[in-house]
Design a protein around this motif. Structure first.
Motif, PDB file in Angstrom:
ATOM      1  N   TRP A 137     -18.991  53.444 -22.308  1.00 34.15           N
ATOM      2  CA  TRP A 137     -19.127  53.877 -23.699  1.00 34.15           C
ATOM      3  C   TRP A 137     -20.105  53.022 -24.499  1.00 34.15           C
ATOM      4  N   MET A 138     -20.804  52.112 -23.848  1.00 34.45           N
ATOM      5  CA  MET A 138     -21.774  51.281 -24.544  1.00 34.45           C
ATOM      6  C   MET A 138     -22.896  52.104 -25.162  1.00 34.45           C
ATOM      7  N   PHE A 139     -23.325  53.156 -24.481  1.00 35.42           N
ATOM      8  CA  PHE A 139     -24.508  53.896 -24.910  1.00 35.42           C
ATOM      9  C   PHE A 139     -24.229  54.841 -26.080  1.00 35.42           C
ATOM     10  N   ASP A 140     -22.987  54.925 -26.499  1.00 33.29           N
ATOM     11  CA  ASP A 140     -22.607  55.873 -27.546  1.00 33.29           C
ATOM     12  C   ASP A 140     -22.371  55.191 -28.890  1.00 33.29           C
ATOM     13  N   HIS A 141     -23.011  54.027 -29.035  1.00 35.99           N
ATOM     14  CA  HIS A 141     -23.052  53.318 -30.315  1.00 35.99           C
ATOM     15  C   HIS A 141     -24.468  52.814 -30.568  1.00 35.99           C
ATOM     16  N   VAL A 142     -25.450  53.552 -30.070  1.00 39.82           N
ATOM     17  CA  VAL A 142     -26.840  53.106 -30.104  1.00 39.82           C
ATOM     18  C   VAL A 142     -27.696  54.176 -30.769  1.00 39.82           C
ATOM     19  N   GLY A 143     -28.455  53.782 -31.800  1.00 40.24           N
ATOM     20  CA  GLY A 143     -29.232  54.749 -32.552  1.00 40.24           C
ATOM     21  C   GLY A 143     -30.725  54.670 -32.363  1.00 40.24           C
ATOM     22  N   ASP A 144     -31.199  53.773 -31.493  1.00 38.25           N
ATOM     23  CA  ASP A 144     -32.640  53.692 -31.273  1.00 38.25           C
ATOM     24  C   ASP A 144     -32.911  53.282 -29.826  1.00 38.25           C
ATOM     25  N   LEU A 145     -34.061  53.700 -29.327  1.00 36.54           N
ATOM     26  CA  LEU A 145     -34.395  53.498 -27.924  1.00 36.54           C
ATOM     27  C   LEU A 145     -34.568  52.023 -27.591  1.00 36.54           C
ATOM     28  N   ALA A 146     -35.091  51.223 -28.522  1.00 34.13           N
ATOM     29  CA  ALA A 146     -35.296  49.806 -28.244  1.00 34.13           C
ATOM     30  C   ALA A 146     -33.978  49.104 -27.924  1.00 34.13           C
TER      31      ALA A 146
END
Length: 270
Positions: A137-146
């Motif tokens: 679930w780490m990737f579901d709190h990320v709003g930018d590609l960097a």
């Protein structure tokens, strides 16, 4: 720190204030299925036996305790939330015997900042020495590609050649399985932005747990681009229809199988 501090601080606050109820997720059909899928991903070929594991964003240690039970030799958990870590430590004291408890270590840290080197987290194993890295679930709190790329660099740096990555990530949160509450959690309040989606999720508990989410299309679309860019191959999604809970009631799970709310993905470090 991630390039979108608003999302970062919201995530920390959400988990700090609701940590004690988060584990209620795993009592729902959604959570039981996740547990079975993760077990299949890490151990169906015996890979977990004797493994050293890094659990990035490991929260209350639910998956850390699971891989220990499946034979892992030791697990390091990294999370940004002090309260999630405290709940995890208490759970470990209550649920693990002394022999297992000493195999579990806890570290506070931000998975989008370097985990290794001079600016990294002291006490972790050397980079490139973990047999298995989990990022659930780490990737579901990320709003930018960097920020997403930074997390992937840490994953790639941690795992040894021939080692394994296992991660749980959202499929399209707007899928029917995630908006009607049939399987447990509910996603709502969707707001699209270029390349991604802001939304909120509710975990059924008493009181309910409310989480702010942000997922990028490169992740929830099922793309393997970032896996391959960061040195992973043999990328595969564990099939929910092969799990015991789905086989026991295929009609109940029909909507999910047709369009899953999340997927468990594993890959091999080349």
């Amino acid at each position: 720190m991630p390039q979108n501090p608003t999302i970062y601080e919201q995530v920390r606050m959400d988990y700090n204030t609701q940590a004690t109820k988060y584990n209620d997720l795993f009592k729902s059909p959604f959570g039981i299925l996740e547990t079975q899928l993760v077990a299949a991903a890490v151990s169906d070929d015996g890979f977990c036996e004797g493994a050293s594991v890094l659990d990035i964003g490991g929260g209350t240690g639910m998956r850390a305790r699971q891989v220990l039970a499946l034979g892992a030799a030791k697990v390091d958990v990294v999370d940004i939330s002090t309260e999630m870590v405290e709940v995890g430590k208490k759970d470990a004291d209550n649920m693990l015997d002394q022999e297992s408890a000493v195999k579990l270590r806890w570290f506070l840290g931000d998975a989008s900042s370097p985990l290794f080197g001079a600016q990294g987290i002291k006490g972790l194993q050397d980079p490139g020495t973990y047999d298995l890295v989990m990022a659930n679930w780490m990737f579901d709190h990320v709003g930018d590609l960097a920020t997403l790329e930074a997390i992937w660099r840490n994953i790639a740096a941690a795992v040894r050649p021939g080692g394994r990555f296992v991660g749980v990530r959202a499929s399209d949160p707007r899928a029917p399985a995630m908006i009607d509450g049939l399987y447990g959690p509910i996603c709502h309040s969707f707001e699209e932005f270029p390349g991604g989606l802001n939304y909120r999720s509710i975990i059924p508990a008493e009181p309910p747990v409310h989480i702010k989410n942000c997922s990028l299309e490169i992740s929830f679309s099922g793309s393997t681009e970032l896996h391959e860019k960061h040195g992973f191959s043999d990328v595969e999604t564990v099939k929910p229809e092969l799990m015991e809970i789905v086989g026991a009631d295929p009609e109940f799970w029909k909507v999910w199988v047709e369009q899953p709310g999340f997927e468990v993905v594993r890959a091999r470090r080349t």
